[in-house]
Design an enzyme around this catalytic site. Structure first.
Site, PDB file in Angstrom:
ATOM      1  CG  ASP A 146      85.075  34.978  33.195  1.00  0.00           C
ATOM      2  OD1 ASP A 146      84.563  33.891  33.651  1.00  0.00           O
ATOM      3  OD2 ASP A 146      86.342  35.313  33.541  1.00  0.00           O
ATOM      4  CE  LYS A 209      88.089  38.456  34.176  1.00  0.00           C
ATOM      5  NZ  LYS A 209      87.869  37.583  32.875  1.00  0.00           N
ATOM      6  CE  LYS A 245      89.176  35.871  36.333  1.00  0.00           C
ATOM      7  NZ  LYS A 245      88.491  35.034  35.255  1.00  0.00           N
TER       8      LYS A 245
HETATM    9  O1  G3H Z   1      91.066  37.420  32.752  1.00  0.00           O
HETATM   10  C1  G3H Z   1      91.835  37.823  31.984  1.00  0.00           C
HETATM   11  C2  G3H Z   1      92.655  38.648  31.676  1.00  0.00           C
HETATM   12  O2  G3H Z   1      92.548  38.807  30.466  1.00  0.00           O
HETATM   13  C3  G3H Z   1      94.169  38.397  32.049  1.00  0.00           C
HETATM   14  O3  G3H Z   1      94.965  39.580  31.779  1.00  0.00           O
HETATM   15  P1  G3H Z   1      96.717  39.452  31.754  1.00  0.00           P
HETATM   16  O4  G3H Z   1      96.981  38.699  30.420  1.00  0.00           O
HETATM   17  O5  G3H Z   1      96.914  40.956  31.943  1.00  0.00           O
HETATM   18  O6  G3H Z   1      97.146  38.790  32.824  1.00  0.00           O
END
Ligand code: G3H
Length: 300
Positions: A146, A209, A245
């Protein structure tokens, strides 16, 4: 064309094939209509179980350690035994230096190892460093990468540099899936989100994403709608299916149902699988599990 007129870059030419002049108020109204009219029907146990299987279970903290990431991974190993009636998460998402720990600890099949890379979350480093970090994560065991677009380059209109970096990183990833984070909260407008979506897909993204989760606002229904519309148009023009995503700030089951519904309404059933739809989240798993099981669960 006038002799002194600058030739249109291939990136401007790519964008010209799409409607990138969007009205933010109209996008917000479209998203609100979908949420009001379509989400309730998707609030079912089956959808929640499916959403669980689309989670990229994420830990991206400065406090993460080999021990904490190993324990995090061991919970994923235990999940199949504890909940044989449910499909496990789609992936574990960590910083690149933990790829080997996850690889050495993960025992269950079908759960992939995703690593953020290329200077996550700011993307503010040398392209050589981005390439090296990506190559090392893959060498250490990452299945998926990513990355974040160079937001500064995009906002400055330097599409060539931004896209060439994405192309170079996709070349480094080879057959491994590369998800490209747009950091939509920093792009501000629907038009910018559409342009960044098109350019990222044009440059080789296997997924687009929404956010890193490190900047607010992170994922929003409006950004999701624009990105899914871009994916749909790109597929119609090229035949290529790019995944979506939403990530960052998915803090309740209803948030996840909203993103599921937007994908279903815009892209259709073909995208409703974890090869083309993921949820990037560090908090949703227990919330979904609690609703599926009908009691408070703190498994992860
Ligand atoms: O995809 C990864 C993100 O950092 C997840 O964010 P979050 O910690 O707000 O769920």
């Amino acid at each position: 064309m006038e002799k002194n007129e600058p030739t249109q870059s291939k990136y401007d030419a790519a964008l010209a094939k799409y409607n990138t002049q969007l009205d933010d108020a109209e996008i917000a109204a479209q998203a609100a209509r979908i949420i009001a009219e379509k989400v309730p029907a998707n609030n079912t146990p089956e959808v929640k179980k499916f959403l669980f299987s689309c989670i990229d279970l994420t830990t991206l903290n400065s406090t993460d350690s080999d021990e904490s990431v190993m324990k995090f991974t061991q919970k994923v190993n235990k999940f199949d035994e504890e909940f044989p009636d449910l499909k496990n998460v789609a992936a574990i998402c960590v910083y690149p230096n933990f790829a080997e720990v996850v690889k050495d600890t993960l025992e269950v099949e079908d759960v992939k190892i995703a690593c953020v890379s290329a200077g996550f979350p700011s993307s503010q480093t040398f392209v050589e460093v981005k390439v090296a970090e990506t190559a090392m994560a893959l060498m250490e065991g990452a299945d998926e990468i990513d990355i974040v677009i160079s937001v500064g380059k995009f906002l400055a209109g330097d599409y060539e540099s931004m896209c060439e970096e994405i192309q170079e990183l996709k070349a480094t990833c080879k057959e491994h899936h590369m998800k490209v984070i747009l950091e939509t909260g920093a792009l501000k407008t629907a038009s910018n989100i559409k342009k960044a979506s098109i350019l990222s897909m044009y440059s080789g993204a296997d997924f687009i994403k929404t956010s890193t989760g490190k900047q607010q606002p992170a994922a929003t229904p409006e950004a999701a709608l624009v990105m899914c519309q871009a994916i749909k148009e790109y597929h119609e023009l090229t035949g290529i299916k790019v995944g979506f995503k939403p990530a960052g700030g998915i803090n309740c089951v209803n948030d996840a149902l909203i993103y599921y519904t937007i994908v279903k309404e815009v892209l259709g059933e073909e995208w409703l699988n974890n090869e083309l739809f993921r949820l990037g989240t560090s908090r949703l798993a227990n919330l979904l599990l609690s609703e599926i099981k009908g009691e408070e669960m703190k498994f992860f």
